[in-house]
Scaffold this motif. Structure first.
Motif, mmCIF file in Angstrom:
data_model
loop_
_atom_site.group_PDB
_atom_site.id
_atom_site.type_symbol
_atom_site.label_atom_id
_atom_site.label_comp_id
_atom_site.label_asym_id
_atom_site.label_seq_id
_atom_site.Cartn_x
_atom_site.Cartn_y
_atom_site.Cartn_z
ATOM 1 N N ALA A 163 1.069 -1.235 0.256
ATOM 2 C CA ALA A 163 0.098 0.030 -0.031
ATOM 3 C C ALA A 163 0.954 0.870 0.289
ATOM 4 O O ALA A 163 0.482 2.441 -0.382
ATOM 5 C CB ALA A 163 -0.797 -0.183 1.399
ATOM 6 N N ALA A 166 1.734 1.585 -3.592
ATOM 7 C CA ALA A 166 0.467 1.957 -4.424
ATOM 8 C C ALA A 166 0.392 3.850 -4.221
ATOM 9 O O ALA A 166 -0.150 4.394 -4.777
ATOM 10 C CB ALA A 166 -0.172 1.044 -3.465
ATOM 11 N N SER A 167 0.377 3.715 -2.649
ATOM 12 C CA SER A 167 0.046 5.424 -2.574
ATOM 13 C C SER A 167 1.268 6.532 -3.188
ATOM 14 O O SER A 167 0.886 7.835 -3.527
ATOM 15 C CB SER A 167 0.440 5.650 -0.599
ATOM 16 N N LYS A 170 -0.229 7.370 -6.197
ATOM 17 C CA LYS A 170 -1.372 7.684 -6.271
ATOM 18 C C LYS A 170 -0.834 8.929 -6.414
ATOM 19 O O LYS A 170 -1.799 9.661 -7.266
ATOM 20 C CB LYS A 170 -2.349 7.131 -4.897
ATOM 21 N N ASP A 205 -4.851 2.601 -2.844
ATOM 22 C CA ASP A 205 -3.751 2.456 -2.105
ATOM 23 C C ASP A 205 -4.347 1.977 -1.070
ATOM 24 O O ASP A 205 -4.366 1.647 -0.148
ATOM 25 C CB ASP A 205 -2.521 3.087 -1.354
ATOM 26 N N ARG A 206 -6.348 1.493 -1.210
ATOM 27 C CA ARG A 206 -7.164 0.855 0.036
ATOM 28 C C ARG A 206 -7.718 -0.287 -0.210
ATOM 29 O O ARG A 206 -9.172 -0.136 0.192
ATOM 30 C CB ARG A 206 -7.554 2.271 0.878
#
Length: 477
Positions: A163, A166-167, A170, A205-206
């Motif tokens: 995550a 991914a964050s 993003k 990310d979630r």
């Protein structure tokens, strides 16, 4: 025979994706097999079949940055290969987004042989129903820069391990795309456990649990959604000047735009002096518009393009900042570096490079800056003030003689000396006078408001009364 590192790819998913040749090689291997990460379905299956692996997963916990992790893995592999030939296994294909393989291929200590593997891309293209020939960019989510992204292409981010990564992806994409822009998350592509989910970018990310088998896909974006990017601006200017464009833009020339260039710069200075951030953004845009219009005119006429403009200033900045862009030590001054750019061609006179058609006070400031660099200057500021008094006396003499031409000459001399005094104190006289003009306007506007508030006109007021209003305006500042 010299030892070497044999690198094989484990595919992007389960054992069904593992090429037969790679599978047989691993089955026949009696030595310990090094693997970048144990957390891979193929590794788990092969371990159950009796193959021993040594993973580097602990390195990800030991070091803070991926760069350090991959460098340490490469160093360890080179040390092990010095003892005997080893096998190093990586997820996917060795030649696809594998930083450790890149590092190993660059070193010259031990031989590296790429055995092969199965890339996840074929399965990904099938799952997403896209053709890479339309334009495709594969991006390592742990190593990329925003300016490298081409949103006109199919964008695929691999190495989206967790995550946190991914964050980071993003947040970078949100610099260019809206929060509700759709992105697709693909997990374990081409395997029985494949999962595909399309979500809004802000939820990337979630939306689901990430792993070393996670890929993020961003479909091509039309230029209308990228109005903040330079390529879009350039396209707009080209269209405005094109056959079906705007008649006003089409008829402009370098000469016709001169007045607008000056006006936009002054409006920018106004916004800066007012500390108006929104105004600065707007006026910088207007200044950039002038740059783009002139560049498009140059391209239309076949003389130069905006690429030449950018190339010129980029090369100039790199050359003039060797302490930043070069390892070489240099004691050359800014003026010496500028002279080098002329390829040995020098101005006939020192003052030839000063722009003469700028505001006169600014020109006076630049002229004295230039001659000061060759030692033609007052040694003390007190001497400058003595010179100012001398010029002031000559001005009063011209006033007494009512000689208008001489009055103009002497007033010019006084302003010239003041410009030199400003230079000594590192003050730009043009900006200083501009600030005073704005201050005067603000104060006089307040005086006028006071006159109106008193229900009077200026002709009804005495100078002492107006002075009181002026003092009040100063206090309100």
């Amino acid at each position: 025979m010299a030892n070497k590192i044999e690198i094989i790819g484990l595919g992007a998913g389960d054992i069904e994706q593992l090429p037969l040749g790679v599978y047989r090689k691993l089955q026949n291997e009696r030595r310990l097999v090094f693997v970048r990460t144990i957390d891979h379905p193929v590794v788990q299956t092969l371990h159950e079949e009796g193959i021993e692996f040594h993973g580097f997963d602990s390195y990800y916990e030991t070091y803070d940055h991926f760069e350090e992790v991959y460098e340490k893995i490469a160093e360890t592999l080179i040390e092990e290969a010095a003892k005997e030939t080893i096998i190093y296994a990586v997820p996917g294909h060795p030649m696809l987004a594998e930083k450790t393989v890149e590092l190993l291929r660059k070193q010259t200590t031990v031989e590296v042989e790429i055995i092969g593997g199965h890339s996840f891309l074929d399965d990904l293209f099938t799952t997403l129903n896209i053709d890479p020939i339309d334009g495709f960019q594969l991006v390592d989510a742990t190593f990329f820069r925003r300016e490298e992204l081409n949103y006109a292409n199919h964008l695929v981010f691999c190495q989206v391990y967790d995550a946190f990564i991914a964050s980071e992806v993003k947040l970078t994409l949100l610099e260019d795309l809206p929060p509700d822009h759709k992105v697709t998350i693909v997990e374990a592509v081409g395997t029985q456990g494949e999962k595909v989910r399309t979500v809004c970018l802000e939820d990337l990310d979630r939306a689901m649990k990430m792993s070393n088998l996670t890929t993020v896909y961003v479909s091509p974006t039309v230029k209308e959604g990228l109005t903040h990017q330079f390529a879009t601006l350039r396209s707009v200017m080209k269209e405005l000047r094109g056959p079906n464009g705007c008649p006003w833009d089409q008829k402009q020339t370098h000469e016709s735009l001169r007045q607008y260039a000056m006006e936009e710069v002054y409006e920018l200075i106004d916004a800066i002096n007012q500390e108006n951030d929104e105004g600065i953004v707007e006026e910088l845009g207007d200044v950039l518009l002038q740059v783009m219009l002139h560049s498009q005119i140059g391209e239309d006429n076949g003389y130069f393009t905006v690429d030449d403009v950018i190339r010129g200033i980029t090369n100039k900045m790199i050359h003039r900042h060797p302490h930043v862009f070069s390892d070489e030590e240099t004691n050359k001054s800014w003026e010496e570096l500028k002279a080098e750019e002329k390829n040995g061609l020098q101005d006939e006179f020192i003052l030839d490079s000063v722009i003469k058609h700028a505001p006169a006070l600014q020109v006076a400031y630049k002229l004295q800056q230039k001659v000061s660099r060759v030692g033609f200057d007052w040694e003390k500021v007190d001497d400058m003030w003595d010179k100012f008094k001398e010029e002031s006396a000559e001005f009063h003499e011209a006033v007494e003689q009512k000689d208008l031409g001489e009055m103009e000459n002497e007033l010019g001399d006084m302003l010239f000396v003041l410009a030199n005094i400003a230079k000594f104190h590192k003050i730009n006289p043009e900006l200083a006078l501009k600030r005073t003009n704005e201050k005067f306007i603000s104060r006089f506007n307040e005086v006028e408001r006071q006159v109106r508030h008193a229900n009077k006109q200026f002709k009804d007021m005495t100078l002492p009364e107006l002075d009181l209003f002026w003092d009040e305006a100063k206090r309100k500042e």
